[in-house]
Motif scaffolding. Structure first.
Motif, mmCIF file in Angstrom:
data_model
loop_
_atom_site.group_PDB
_atom_site.id
_atom_site.type_symbol
_atom_site.label_atom_id
_atom_site.label_comp_id
_atom_site.label_asym_id
_atom_site.label_seq_id
_atom_site.Cartn_x
_atom_site.Cartn_y
_atom_site.Cartn_z
ATOM 1 N N TRP A 46 0.854 -1.186 0.000
ATOM 2 C CA TRP A 46 0.000 0.000 0.000
ATOM 3 C C TRP A 46 0.889 1.235 0.000
ATOM 4 C CZ3 TRP A 46 -0.606 4.210 3.237
ATOM 5 C CH2 TRP A 46 -1.727 5.007 2.963
ATOM 6 N N PRO A 47 0.557 2.267 -0.750
ATOM 7 C CA PRO A 47 -0.707 2.525 -1.471
ATOM 8 C C PRO A 47 -0.730 2.028 -2.916
ATOM 9 C CG PRO A 47 0.627 4.487 -1.484
ATOM 10 C CD PRO A 47 1.420 3.463 -0.715
ATOM 11 N N ASP A 48 0.157 1.099 -3.255
ATOM 12 C CA ASP A 48 0.229 0.636 -4.647
ATOM 13 C C ASP A 48 -0.619 -0.611 -4.888
ATOM 14 O OD1 ASP A 48 2.008 2.695 -5.314
ATOM 15 O OD2 ASP A 48 3.726 1.535 -4.616
ATOM 16 N N TRP A 49 -1.788 -0.695 -4.263
ATOM 17 C CA TRP A 49 -2.710 -1.784 -4.547
ATOM 18 C C TRP A 49 -3.504 -1.444 -5.809
ATOM 19 C CZ3 TRP A 49 -5.117 -1.523 1.005
ATOM 20 C CH2 TRP A 49 -4.203 -2.043 1.929
ATOM 21 N N PRO A 50 -3.781 -2.417 -6.666
ATOM 22 C CA PRO A 50 -4.636 -2.145 -7.841
ATOM 23 C C PRO A 50 -5.993 -1.588 -7.420
ATOM 24 C CG PRO A 50 -3.576 -4.291 -8.032
ATOM 25 C CD PRO A 50 -3.284 -3.802 -6.638
ATOM 26 N N GLY A 51 -6.316 -0.424 -7.916
ATOM 27 C CA GLY A 51 -7.575 0.211 -7.543
ATOM 28 C C GLY A 51 -7.603 0.728 -6.125
ATOM 29 N N GLY A 52 -6.475 0.659 -5.419
ATOM 30 C CA GLY A 52 -6.396 1.181 -4.057
ATOM 31 C C GLY A 52 -7.050 0.319 -3.001
ATOM 32 N N ALA A 53 -7.522 -0.890 -3.368
ATOM 33 C CA ALA A 53 -8.264 -1.726 -2.428
ATOM 34 C C ALA A 53 -7.668 -3.129 -2.346
ATOM 35 C CB ALA A 53 -9.730 -1.812 -2.833
ATOM 36 N N GLY A 100 -10.330 9.635 3.087
ATOM 37 C CA GLY A 100 -9.045 8.948 3.195
ATOM 38 C C GLY A 100 -9.171 7.440 3.347
ATOM 39 N N PRO A 101 -8.063 6.774 3.730
ATOM 40 C CA PRO A 101 -8.035 5.320 3.853
ATOM 41 C C PRO A 101 -9.023 4.802 4.902
ATOM 42 C CG PRO A 101 -5.806 6.202 3.811
ATOM 43 C CD PRO A 101 -6.729 7.372 3.956
ATOM 44 N N VAL A 102 -9.574 3.619 4.633
ATOM 45 C CA VAL A 102 -10.586 3.027 5.510
ATOM 46 C C VAL A 102 -10.318 1.527 5.657
ATOM 47 C CG1 VAL A 102 -13.026 2.305 5.553
ATOM 48 C CG2 VAL A 102 -12.448 4.695 5.198
ATOM 49 N N LEU A 103 -10.563 1.034 6.869
ATOM 50 C CA LEU A 103 -10.510 -0.402 7.170
ATOM 51 C C LEU A 103 -11.913 -0.872 7.527
ATOM 52 C CD1 LEU A 103 -9.183 -3.142 8.018
ATOM 53 C CD2 LEU A 103 -8.809 -2.093 10.282
ATOM 54 N N ILE A 104 -12.338 -1.984 6.928
ATOM 55 C CA ILE A 104 -13.622 -2.612 7.269
ATOM 56 C C ILE A 104 -13.350 -4.101 7.465
ATOM 57 C CG2 ILE A 104 -16.036 -2.952 6.633
ATOM 58 C CD1 ILE A 104 -15.786 -0.705 4.618
ATOM 59 N N GLU A 105 -13.698 -4.624 8.646
ATOM 60 C CA GLU A 105 -13.405 -6.018 8.960
ATOM 61 C C GLU A 105 -14.644 -6.913 8.879
ATOM 62 O OE1 GLU A 105 -10.103 -7.417 10.740
ATOM 63 O OE2 GLU A 105 -10.051 -5.894 12.336
ATOM 64 N N ASP A 106 -14.383 -8.223 8.745
ATOM 65 C CA ASP A 106 -15.405 -9.277 8.848
ATOM 66 C C ASP A 106 -16.540 -9.120 7.843
ATOM 67 O OD1 ASP A 106 -13.979 -10.384 11.025
ATOM 68 O OD2 ASP A 106 -14.966 -9.002 12.410
ATOM 69 N N ILE A 113 -15.229 1.144 -2.300
ATOM 70 C CA ILE A 113 -14.356 0.598 -3.343
ATOM 71 C C ILE A 113 -14.088 1.653 -4.406
ATOM 72 C CG2 ILE A 113 -14.187 -1.100 -5.194
ATOM 73 C CD1 ILE A 113 -15.688 -3.064 -3.405
ATOM 74 N N ASN A 114 -15.128 2.408 -4.779
ATOM 75 C CA ASN A 114 -14.949 3.469 -5.769
ATOM 76 C C ASN A 114 -14.015 4.564 -5.242
ATOM 77 O OD1 ASN A 114 -16.603 2.227 -7.619
ATOM 78 N ND2 ASN A 114 -18.435 3.382 -7.036
ATOM 79 N N MET A 115 -14.164 4.909 -3.964
ATOM 80 C CA MET A 115 -13.350 5.970 -3.367
ATOM 81 C C MET A 115 -11.898 5.547 -3.182
ATOM 82 S SD MET A 115 -16.154 7.242 -0.539
ATOM 83 C CE MET A 115 -15.118 8.485 0.230
ATOM 84 N N ALA A 116 -11.660 4.237 -3.060
ATOM 85 C CA ALA A 116 -10.313 3.748 -2.777
ATOM 86 C C ALA A 116 -9.325 4.114 -3.875
ATOM 87 C CB ALA A 116 -10.341 2.234 -2.585
ATOM 88 N N ALA A 117 -9.807 4.217 -5.104
ATOM 89 C CA ALA A 117 -8.919 4.491 -6.240
ATOM 90 C C ALA A 117 -8.519 5.961 -6.332
ATOM 91 C CB ALA A 117 -9.588 4.052 -7.533
ATOM 92 N N ARG A 118 -9.179 6.816 -5.584
ATOM 93 C CA ARG A 118 -8.864 8.242 -5.660
ATOM 94 C C ARG A 118 -7.548 8.546 -4.933
ATOM 95 N NH1 ARG A 118 -14.864 10.461 -3.887
ATOM 96 N NH2 ARG A 118 -16.041 9.448 -5.584
ATOM 97 N N GLU A 119 -6.925 9.638 -5.309
ATOM 98 C CA GLU A 119 -5.684 10.040 -4.653
ATOM 99 C C GLU A 119 -5.915 10.237 -3.151
ATOM 100 O OE1 GLU A 119 -2.227 13.509 -4.952
ATOM 101 O OE2 GLU A 119 -3.901 13.479 -6.373
ATOM 102 N N GLY A 120 -5.056 9.634 -2.336
ATOM 103 C CA GLY A 120 -5.189 9.738 -0.888
ATOM 104 C C GLY A 120 -6.165 8.751 -0.294
ATOM 105 N N GLY A 121 -6.746 7.904 -1.141
ATOM 106 C CA GLY A 121 -7.712 6.926 -0.647
ATOM 107 C C GLY A 121 -7.051 5.607 -0.284
ATOM 108 N N GLY A 122 -7.872 4.588 -0.158
ATOM 109 C CA GLY A 122 -7.374 3.267 0.199
ATOM 110 C C GLY A 122 -8.447 2.506 0.948
ATOM 111 N N LEU A 123 -8.517 1.206 0.725
ATOM 112 C CA LEU A 123 -9.509 0.379 1.406
ATOM 113 C C LEU A 123 -8.915 -1.000 1.666
ATOM 114 C CD1 LEU A 123 -12.418 -0.218 2.420
ATOM 115 C CD2 LEU A 123 -12.935 -0.971 0.079
#
Length: 221
Positions: free
Chosen positions: A36-43, A81-87, A101-111
Motif C-alpha cells: 500500500w498505497p500501490d494496490w490495484p484500484g487502491g483496495a 481517506g483510507p478506511v478499514l472494514i473487517e469481517d 471501493i470506488n473511493m479507494a482508487a482516488r488520490e489519498g484513498g485506500g480500502l
C-alpha cells in the motif's frame, strides 16, 4: 512441585508490528499489505481462517495509513481517506462497500477489508458491486506454520498470564492441529485445568489435556 502464582486476568491483545510473526503461511500476505498505497484500484481483501492474524495485520496497516475503521453495516460512507472494514463475510451494507471501493482508487484513498472467505463468495444483489468484488485483489493468510503457531501459542499463554514450563510449547507444537482454533482451544483448556490454585502448566498436564484425561488431574501437581 511448587504452585504457579498468577492472577487469572486476561491481557488485551497487542497489535504492534513487532509482535506479528511472519512465516511461510503469511509472508506473501504481509508483502502484499505492505505494498500500500500501490494496490490495484487502491483496495485489498485480506482473507484467511479465524485467528490467523488478519485483525493484527489489518490494525498494523490502519496505524500506518492513519485509516478510519468503519463497521461493515455502517450507512455512513465515512471520510475520503483510507478506511478499514473487517469481517465482511458476516454481512455488510452493499451501498457502503460499493462507494468505498470506488473511493479507494482516488488520490489519498485506500480500502482494506478482511474476511474468512474470498470476495467472490460474498452475497450481494448489486450487479455493479458484484463485478467490483470479483475484481478485488486478494491476499490470503494460510493456516499457521510452525514458526507462526509457536508465537501464537506463547501470545495466547501471555494473554492469560500463564508462564508454561519450558517444554510445554514444543510439546504442543508436535501434537496439536496446525490451526489457530486448535491453539486457542488447548490454551483455554490448560488454563481451566490449572484450577483455582493455579497448578503449573506442565507437559504432563498438557498430555492429559490432549488425551482428554481430566478425571485424574489432581495426581499431576
Amino acid at each position: 512441585m511448587a504452585r504457579q502464582l498468577r492472577l487469572r486476568l486476561q491481557r488485551a491483545p497487542s497489535y504492534e508490528r513487532s509482535e506479528f510473526a511472519v512465516g511461510p503461511s503469511n509472508a506473501a500476505a504481509v508483502e502484499t499489505v505492505d505494498r500500500w498505497p500501490d494496490w490495484p484500484g487502491g483496495a485489498l481483501a485480506l482473507i484467511g481462517p479465524a485467528g490467523v492474524g488478519k485483525t493484527h495485520l489489518a490494525q498494523v496497516w490502519r496505524a500506518r495509513a492513519e485509516a478510519v475503521e468503519l463497521p461493515p453495516r455502517s450507512t455512513d460512507v465515512g471520510p475520503a481517506g483510507p478506511v478499514l472494514i473487517e469481517d465482511l463475510d458476516r454481512g455488510f451494507d452493499a451501498e457502503l462497500l460499493f462507494h468505498r471501493i470506488n473511493m479507494a482508487a482516488r488520490e489519498g484513498g485506500g480500502l482494506l477489508v478482511t474476511a474468512r472467505t474470498p470476495p467472490s463468495a460474498w452475497t450481494t444483489d448489486l450487479p455493479d458491486l458484484r463485478s467490483r468484488l470479483n475484481a478485488l485483489t486478494v491476499a490470503e493468510i494460510e493456516p499457521p506454520d510452525d514458526r507462526v503457531l509457536e508465537v501464537l501459542l506463547r501470545r495466547l499463554f501471555a494473554q492469560r498470564n500463564i508462564a508454561p514450563q519450558e517444554d510445554v510449547v514444543p510439546y504442543l507444537l508436535r501434537r496439536i492441529e496446525r490451526s489457530a482454533a486448535a491453539a486457542q482451544d488447548v490454551v483455554r483448556r490448560l488454563d481451566a485445568a490449572s484450577g483455582e490454585d493455579h497448578r503449573p502448566v506442565s507437559r504432563v498436564l498438557a498430555r492429559h489435556i490432549l488425551e482428554n484425561d481430566t478425571e485424574n488431574l489432581d495426581l499431576f501437581d
